[in-house]
Write a protein that holds these residues in place. Structure first.
Motif, short mmCIF file in Angstrom:
data_model
loop_
_atom_site.label_atom_id
_atom_site.label_comp_id
_atom_site.label_asym_id
_atom_site.label_seq_id
_atom_site.Cartn_x
_atom_site.Cartn_y
_atom_site.Cartn_z
N ASP A 1 0.86 -1.18 0.00
CA ASP A 1 0.00 0.00 0.00
C ASP A 1 0.89 1.23 0.00
O ASP A 1 2.05 1.19 0.46
N ILE A 2 0.36 2.35 -0.52
CA ILE A 2 1.10 3.61 -0.61
C ILE A 2 0.65 4.55 0.49
O ILE A 2 -0.54 4.65 0.79
N MET A 3 1.60 5.26 1.08
CA MET A 3 1.28 6.21 2.14
C MET A 3 0.51 7.42 1.58
O MET A 3 0.97 8.03 0.61
N PRO A 4 -0.61 7.78 2.18
CA PRO A 4 -1.36 8.96 1.71
C PRO A 4 -0.52 10.23 1.85
O PRO A 4 0.09 10.48 2.89
N GLY A 5 -0.48 11.01 0.79
CA GLY A 5 0.27 12.26 0.83
C GLY A 5 1.75 12.10 0.55
O GLY A 5 2.43 13.09 0.26
N ARG A 6 2.28 10.89 0.62
CA ARG A 6 3.70 10.64 0.31
C ARG A 6 3.79 9.39 -0.55
O ARG A 6 4.11 8.30 -0.08
N PRO A 7 3.49 9.52 -1.85
CA PRO A 7 3.46 8.34 -2.72
C PRO A 7 4.80 7.67 -2.91
O PRO A 7 4.87 6.58 -3.48
N SER A 8 5.87 8.30 -2.44
CA SER A 8 7.19 7.67 -2.55
C SER A 8 7.41 6.62 -1.47
O SER A 8 8.37 5.85 -1.54
N PHE B 1 -2.57 1.66 4.91
CA PHE B 1 -2.51 2.91 5.65
C PHE B 1 -3.94 3.44 5.87
O PHE B 1 -4.85 3.15 5.08
N ALA B 2 -4.11 4.22 6.94
CA ALA B 2 -5.38 4.91 7.15
C ALA B 2 -5.50 6.01 6.09
O ALA B 2 -4.56 6.78 5.89
N PRO B 3 -6.62 6.11 5.38
CA PRO B 3 -6.73 7.07 4.27
C PRO B 3 -6.45 8.52 4.65
O PRO B 3 -5.91 9.28 3.86
N LYS B 4 -6.84 8.91 5.89
CA LYS B 4 -6.67 10.30 6.31
C LYS B 4 -5.50 10.52 7.25
O LYS B 4 -5.21 11.67 7.61
N HIS B 5 -4.85 9.45 7.67
CA HIS B 5 -3.75 9.58 8.64
C HIS B 5 -2.56 8.78 8.16
O HIS B 5 -2.54 7.55 8.25
N SER B 6 -1.56 9.47 7.63
CA SER B 6 -0.40 8.77 7.09
C SER B 6 0.48 8.16 8.18
O SER B 6 1.37 7.37 7.88
N ASN B 7 0.23 8.52 9.43
CA ASN B 7 1.03 7.96 10.53
C ASN B 7 0.38 6.74 11.16
O ASN B 7 0.81 6.29 12.22
N VAL B 8 -0.66 6.20 10.52
CA VAL B 8 -1.35 5.00 11.04
C VAL B 8 -1.31 3.92 9.97
O VAL B 8 -1.72 4.16 8.82
N ARG C 1 1.68 2.98 14.78
CA ARG C 1 1.57 4.45 14.76
C ARG C 1 2.94 5.09 14.85
O ARG C 1 3.87 4.51 15.41
N ALA C 2 3.02 6.31 14.30
CA ALA C 2 4.24 7.12 14.40
C ALA C 2 3.81 8.56 14.64
O ALA C 2 2.77 9.00 14.13
N PRO C 3 4.60 9.32 15.41
CA PRO C 3 4.24 10.74 15.63
C PRO C 3 4.48 11.57 14.38
O PRO C 3 5.40 11.29 13.60
N SER C 4 3.63 12.59 14.18
CA SER C 4 3.83 13.53 13.08
C SER C 4 4.76 14.63 13.55
O SER C 4 4.68 15.10 14.69
N GLU C 5 5.67 15.05 12.69
CA GLU C 5 6.66 16.05 13.09
C GLU C 5 6.70 17.17 12.06
O GLU C 5 6.41 16.98 10.88
N GLY C 6 7.12 18.35 12.52
CA GLY C 6 7.28 19.49 11.63
C GLY C 6 5.97 20.20 11.34
O GLY C 6 4.88 19.72 11.65
N GLU D 1 4.67 20.67 8.48
CA GLU D 1 3.93 19.99 7.43
C GLU D 1 3.40 18.64 7.90
O GLU D 1 2.78 17.92 7.12
N GLY D 2 3.65 18.27 9.13
CA GLY D 2 3.15 17.02 9.65
C GLY D 2 3.80 15.79 9.05
O GLY D 2 3.17 14.73 8.96
N LEU D 3 5.03 15.91 8.60
CA LEU D 3 5.72 14.77 8.01
C LEU D 3 5.95 13.69 9.06
O LEU D 3 6.24 13.97 10.21
N VAL D 4 5.86 12.46 8.61
CA VAL D 4 5.98 11.32 9.52
C VAL D 4 7.41 10.79 9.48
O VAL D 4 7.98 10.59 8.40
N ASP D 5 7.98 10.58 10.66
CA ASP D 5 9.29 9.95 10.76
C ASP D 5 9.07 8.44 10.66
O ASP D 5 8.56 7.80 11.58
N LEU D 6 9.46 7.87 9.54
CA LEU D 6 9.19 6.46 9.28
C LEU D 6 9.89 5.54 10.27
O LEU D 6 9.44 4.42 10.51
N THR D 7 10.97 6.00 10.85
CA THR D 7 11.73 5.14 11.77
C THR D 7 11.06 5.02 13.14
O THR D 7 11.50 4.22 13.96
N LYS D 8 9.99 5.81 13.37
CA LYS D 8 9.36 5.80 14.69
C LYS D 8 8.03 5.05 14.72
O LYS D 8 7.29 5.14 15.69
#
Length: 544
Positions: A253-260, A297-304, A318-323, A325-332
């Motif tokens: 599955d692809i992360m919402p908002g971050r297709p990479s 992934f949760a459609p509206k929450h890229s950190n879930v 789950r991972a906390p959103s940071e910054g 722009e709410g970018l997610v730290d994938l390592t967390k």
């Protein structure tokens, strides 16, 4: 002043001049330079003008002080009679105990004893510190166990309280238990489930109306890839993600908002987060004990992120959103909750459009509905008409309809609000392996070993059948893109069908050596992700 050679030193002697005394001193041999009192080489030598003897100044002064106090001394030696001698600086000679081999051995033995005593003391200190450390670790371990037990009891209490509060709304006004309620009481050892409450139904219905209204006016993206563009797609990247000891990617599955960012589940029990923009694995999530069957992934929450597998569990990461722009730290990403409602392996999961609920389907012939916020399974549906386990499941884009595929070759459509089976699609000759709803809201694609079937939800019938592969070649996956104009099909290769091209193949990716288990589209179908049993993630798109 007395000495061994001259016991009358310090008393009157025959008178002689100072010149005679110095002459006698210079006439004597100079090879013997020992103090007349101590018999050792003096550090601060002086010579007496009366006796001509050599003394250690310190000892001579002490002797003069003692002699001055004696009674009957005729003429004691005075400090004025002592003349200092200038000597060149020299290394202090060794003590007599170090001038022989036995003496040296004695010194070394003493030094060895002192070293051994010091080492023994250090060993005792080390042993004491190890003992204290062991005690501290034991205490810490005991404390952590107590904390874990208390946390578990707290969570169980919270769940029981939430269930009691929800059950209170549906309880009879009189507070008396009826025969029906007794019959529906959960068996001992089973956790009571609150069911899909009116509040949940209201939230899903409101979102469904909003999405349905938007879908009627849904414009086609201007940047959607055209058929000609898709026909020119080539392999952009090939990335091995999972372990070679248990090779194979089963879901993606692809992360919402971050297709990479792509999440994949594998036969090796891991969920892998791959960041294509950096070209590396961001994190491998370990938690399942058997093959992972589905990730989403949760459609509206890229950190879930939710995963489920053959170990009969579903896990929420789950991972906390940071910054800003709410970018997610994938390592967390970490496990937030684990659900163990099924008695058989979980074959599929599907996220609800609200991003609050999700469904799992299992080989135990039940499907379960979960609330991620309360971390509860609200209901587990077991229909007596279902004679074989579920093989796949998917929510309708509006969220009020659930589709399930079964091992009895049927496609079942469920009303989520009432949990009733409202329709059955018959036609497949083998277990249904995958399903996907179109964003247009009325097309459903399913696949099995006999190929792909397309269903019209308005007329409740099959309006098109596709046979991508030869007989005996299994079709394993189907997936609509977000526009609903393209359908991806996976099996021995990956193929893209055009909806407006009368469901004809517009592109085939034949360079996949093993079975394709999952595929998905990037935004506007500009990229296509293909996962297969050779543990490689392939990315197709327009070459630069």
């Amino acid at each position: 002043c007395r000495s061994a050679k001259n016991p009358t030193v310090g008393f009157s002697q025959p008178q002689e001049t100072s010149r005679d005394t110095v002459a006698k001193a210079t006439a004597r041999p100079t090879s013997i330079m020992f103090c007349a009192i101590s018999g050792q080489t003096p550090e601060d030598p002086v010579v007496s003008t009366k006796t001509g003897l050599l003394y250690e100044k310190r000892l001579a002064e002490k002797l003069i002080a003692d002699a001055a106090s004696e009674e009957g001394a005729l003429e004691p030696l005075r400090s004025d009679d002592l003349v200092g001698i200038k000597t060149s600086a020299a290394v202090k000679p060794r003590p007599p105990t170090a001038t022989s081999v036995p003496g040296l051995l004695g010194l070394l033995h003493n030094e060895w004893d002192s070293v051994m005593l010091e080492q023994h003391a250090l060993r005792e200190q080390l042993f004491a510190m190890r003992k204290e450390l062991s005690h501290s670790l034991y205490t810490h371990d005991a404390a952590m166990r107590v904390i874990a037990r208390l946390t578990k009891e707290r969570d169980e209490s919270r769940n029981a309280l939430a269930i009691a509060e929800r059950a209170g709304h549906a309880a009879p006004a009189s507070g008396k238990r009826t025969a029906d309620s007794d019959a529906e009481a959960p068996k001992e050892g089973k956790r009571a489930k609150a069911g899909i409450t009116p509040d949940v139904v209201e939230a899903m219905t409101a979102l469904s109306k909003e999405l349905s209204k938007w879908r009627k006016k849904r414009p086609i993206s201007q940047s959607l890839a055209s058929v000609e563009t898709i026909q020119s797609y080539a392999l952009l990247g090939l990335q091995p993600l999972h372990k070679t000891t248990a090779a194979g990617i089963t879901a993606c599955d692809i992360m919402p908002g971050r297709p990479s960012v792509v999440a994949t589940g594998g036969v090796d029990t891991q969920v892998v987060l791959f960041d294509r923009s950096e070209g590396k694995i961001a994190k491998a999530l370990s938690g399942h004990s058997k093959r992972v069957a589905s990730v989403q992934f949760a459609p509206k929450h890229s950190n879930v992120l939710v995963s489920a597998g053959a170990d009969k569990t579903a896990k929420v990461w789950r991972a906390p959103s940071e910054g800003n722009e709410g970018l997610v730290d994938l390592t967390k990403f970490q496990i937030a909750s684990t659900f163990k409602e099924h008695s058989g392996e979980i074959t599929a999961l599907s996220m609800h459009p609200t991003s609050t609920y999700f469904v799992t389907a299992s080989a135990d012939k039940t499907w379960s509905f979960y609330d991620m916020e309360s971390e509860l399974c609200l209901t587990q549906v077991a229909d007596s008409s279902v004679s074989a386990g579920y093989t796949c499941a998917s929510f309708h884009p509006d969220g009020l309809i659930l589709g399930t595929g079964t091992a009895e070759n049927l496609v079942r459509i469920w009303d989520v609000k009432s949990q009733e089976n409202v329709a059955k699609f018959e036609g497949h000759k083998s277990p249904v392996t995958s399903m996907s709803f179109s964003e247009n809201g009325y097309h459903l694609a399913t696949c099995a070993a006999d190929g792909v079937k397309l269903w019209d939800l308005r007329k409740v019938k099959n309006f098109k059948s596709l046979t991508p592969y030869e007989q005996g070649v299994k079709t394993t996956s189907v997936k609509f893109d977000t526009s609903g104009l393209y359908l991806g099909v996976g099996g021995s290769d990956a193929r893209i069908y055009g909806v407006k091209q009368d469901w004809e193949v517009v592109k085939t990716f034949a360079d996949v050596p093993k079975t394709v288990n999952a595929l998905t589209f990037g935004p506007d179908a500009e990229t296509i992700f293909v996962c297969s049993m050779d543990r490689n993630l392939r990315v197709y798109g327009k070459a630069a």
